[in-house]
Design a protein around this motif. Structure first.
Motif, PDB file in Angstrom:
ATOM      1  N   VAL A 149       0.844  -1.201   0.000  1.00 15.93           N
ATOM      2  CA  VAL A 149       0.000   0.000   0.000  1.00 15.93           C
ATOM      3  C   VAL A 149       0.874   1.245   0.000  1.00 15.93           C
ATOM      4  CG1 VAL A 149      -1.710   1.323   1.301  1.00 15.93           C
ATOM      5  CG2 VAL A 149      -1.945  -1.148   1.107  1.00 15.93           C
ATOM      6  N   LEU A 150       1.962   1.227   0.775  1.00 17.19           N
ATOM      7  CA  LEU A 150       2.881   2.372   0.800  1.00 17.19           C
ATOM      8  C   LEU A 150       3.509   2.581  -0.570  1.00 17.19           C
ATOM      9  CD1 LEU A 150       4.362   4.603   2.277  1.00 17.19           C
ATOM     10  CD2 LEU A 150       6.025   2.907   3.063  1.00 17.19           C
ATOM     11  N   TYR A 155       3.711   5.833  -5.509  1.00 21.70           N
ATOM     12  CA  TYR A 155       3.569   5.852  -6.964  1.00 21.70           C
ATOM     13  C   TYR A 155       2.479   6.836  -7.386  1.00 21.70           C
ATOM     14  CZ  TYR A 155       2.512   4.281 -11.694  1.00 21.70           C
ATOM     15  OH  TYR A 155       2.276   4.236 -13.048  1.00 21.70           O
ATOM     16  N   THR A 156       1.344   6.798  -6.683  1.00 20.40           N
ATOM     17  CA  THR A 156       0.241   7.715  -7.003  1.00 20.40           C
ATOM     18  C   THR A 156       0.664   9.155  -6.787  1.00 20.40           C
ATOM     19  OG1 THR A 156      -1.343   6.009  -6.314  1.00 20.40           O
ATOM     20  CG2 THR A 156      -2.183   8.263  -6.519  1.00 20.40           C
ATOM     21  N   MET A 160       0.806  12.353  -9.431  1.00 25.27           N
ATOM     22  CA  MET A 160       0.176  13.651  -9.171  1.00 25.27           C
ATOM     23  C   MET A 160       1.172  14.791  -9.391  1.00 25.27           C
ATOM     24  SD  MET A 160      -2.054  12.616  -5.791  1.00 25.27           S
ATOM     25  CE  MET A 160      -3.123  14.048  -5.743  1.00 25.27           C
ATOM     26  N   ASP A 161       2.436  14.549  -9.009  1.00 27.07           N
ATOM     27  CA  ASP A 161       3.451  15.594  -9.192  1.00 27.07           C
ATOM     28  C   ASP A 161       3.731  15.861 -10.668  1.00 27.07           C
ATOM     29  OD1 ASP A 161       3.777  15.979  -6.492  1.00 27.07           O
ATOM     30  OD2 ASP A 161       5.449  14.560  -6.305  1.00 27.07           O
ATOM     31  N   GLU A 162       3.467  14.873 -11.524  1.00 29.65           N
ATOM     32  CA  GLU A 162       3.747  15.015 -12.961  1.00 29.65           C
ATOM     33  C   GLU A 162       2.610  15.678 -13.732  1.00 29.65           C
ATOM     34  OE1 GLU A 162       4.541  11.047 -14.149  1.00 29.65           O
ATOM     35  OE2 GLU A 162       6.439  10.898 -13.025  1.00 29.65           O
ATOM     36  N   ILE A 163       1.470  15.901 -13.072  1.00 27.75           N
ATOM     37  CA  ILE A 163       0.315  16.485 -13.765  1.00 27.75           C
ATOM     38  C   ILE A 163       0.613  17.939 -14.140  1.00 27.75           C
ATOM     39  CG2 ILE A 163      -2.061  17.275 -13.413  1.00 27.75           C
ATOM     40  CD1 ILE A 163      -2.601  14.754 -11.900  1.00 27.75           C
ATOM     41  N   GLU A 164       0.274  18.292 -15.356  1.00 24.08           N
ATOM     42  CA  GLU A 164       0.469  19.656 -15.839  1.00 24.08           C
ATOM     43  C   GLU A 164      -0.769  20.496 -15.556  1.00 24.08           C
ATOM     44  OE1 GLU A 164       1.442  19.355 -19.932  1.00 24.08           O
ATOM     45  OE2 GLU A 164       3.339  18.296 -19.575  1.00 24.08           O
ATOM     46  N   TYR A 178      -5.524   8.144  -4.176  1.00 21.41           N
ATOM     47  CA  TYR A 178      -4.616   8.305  -3.039  1.00 21.41           C
ATOM     48  C   TYR A 178      -5.372   8.184  -1.722  1.00 21.41           C
ATOM     49  CZ  TYR A 178      -0.784  10.143  -0.240  1.00 21.41           C
ATOM     50  OH  TYR A 178       0.217  10.294   0.693  1.00 21.41           O
ATOM     51  N   THR A 179      -6.491   8.895  -1.601  1.00 29.56           N
ATOM     52  CA  THR A 179      -7.263   8.827  -0.358  1.00 29.56           C
ATOM     53  C   THR A 179      -7.890   7.445  -0.177  1.00 29.56           C
ATOM     54  OG1 THR A 179      -9.170   9.830  -1.490  1.00 29.56           O
ATOM     55  CG2 THR A 179      -7.702  11.304  -0.247  1.00 29.56           C
TER      56      THR A 179
END
Length: 199
Positions: A149-150, A155-156, A160-164, A178-179
């Motif tokens: 799970v971690l 990974y998730t 999210m950091d790669e989203i433009e 993620y939640t």
């Protein structure tokens, strides 16, 4: 009243979670004085002090001389620890030589059998994507055996950091993922109930 243990070393006699914080010498002695006022018979105060020098320093500062004890330390869930630990390793043959309060560092701590885990709702009430909250969530997940799970959480989060800019819908999807992973680990019963409601 919880048991308070006074020690001359930072021992860990049982498996579990130890939460220690450094305190001043003055606070250390004041806590002992307050403990003795609240527990004058000593039913909830246990000395594990093994050296006369430590006992004498405590007596000089608090008016109470802890009994010497060289037994194996025994603690229980919820107990408080008051620790005075020598700052340096004594040279061979130096045991028994005079020491002063400033030769020690002081700690107050508590022992619990298990890691205290906040509820899933409490976790969501954090700013969960803020850096400090992310460190806390990752450490908590590691301590509670999140395992795969971690890995999925991290990974998730990378996705999210790669989203433009402008990809709001994709961000919302990943936020739900993620939640959902957080709930899967920290609220498995609630996660199962919610999953079953969609069947």
């Amino acid at each position: 009243m919880r048991q308070t243990h006074i020690l001359n070393s930072a021992v860990m006699p049982k498996a579990g979670c130890y939460n220690l914080k450094a305190i001043s010498a003055n606070d250390f002695f004041l806590i002992i004085q307050k403990q003795r006022q609240e527990d004058p018979e000593g039913f909830f105060t246990m000395s594990w002090i093994g050296y006369e020098q430590n006992a004498q320093i405590i007596a000089d500062k608090t008016g109470w001389r802890p009994p010497i004890c060289r037994s194996v330390t025994e603690i229980e869930h919820g107990d408080r620890l008051l620790i005075m630990r020598l700052k340096y390793r004594p040279e061979e043959g130096a045991k028994g030589k005079p020491v002063q309060p400033h030769d020690f560092e002081y700690f107050e701590g508590f022992y619990t059998e298990r890691v205290p885990v906040p509820s899933y709702i409490d976790i969501l009430n954090l700013d969960i994507y803020e850096a400090e909250a992310q460190r806390y969530i990752n450490e908590l997940a590691q301590l509670t055996g999140a395992g795969t799970v971690l890995d999925a959480l991290n990974y998730t989060r990378r996705l999210m950091d790669e989203i433009e800019d402008g990809q709001d819908e994709r961000w919302r999807e990943l936020h739900e993922d993620y939640t959902g992973l957080l709930r899967m680990h920290f609220d498995p019963e609630g996660y199962r109930k919610e999953s079953n409601s969609y069947l």
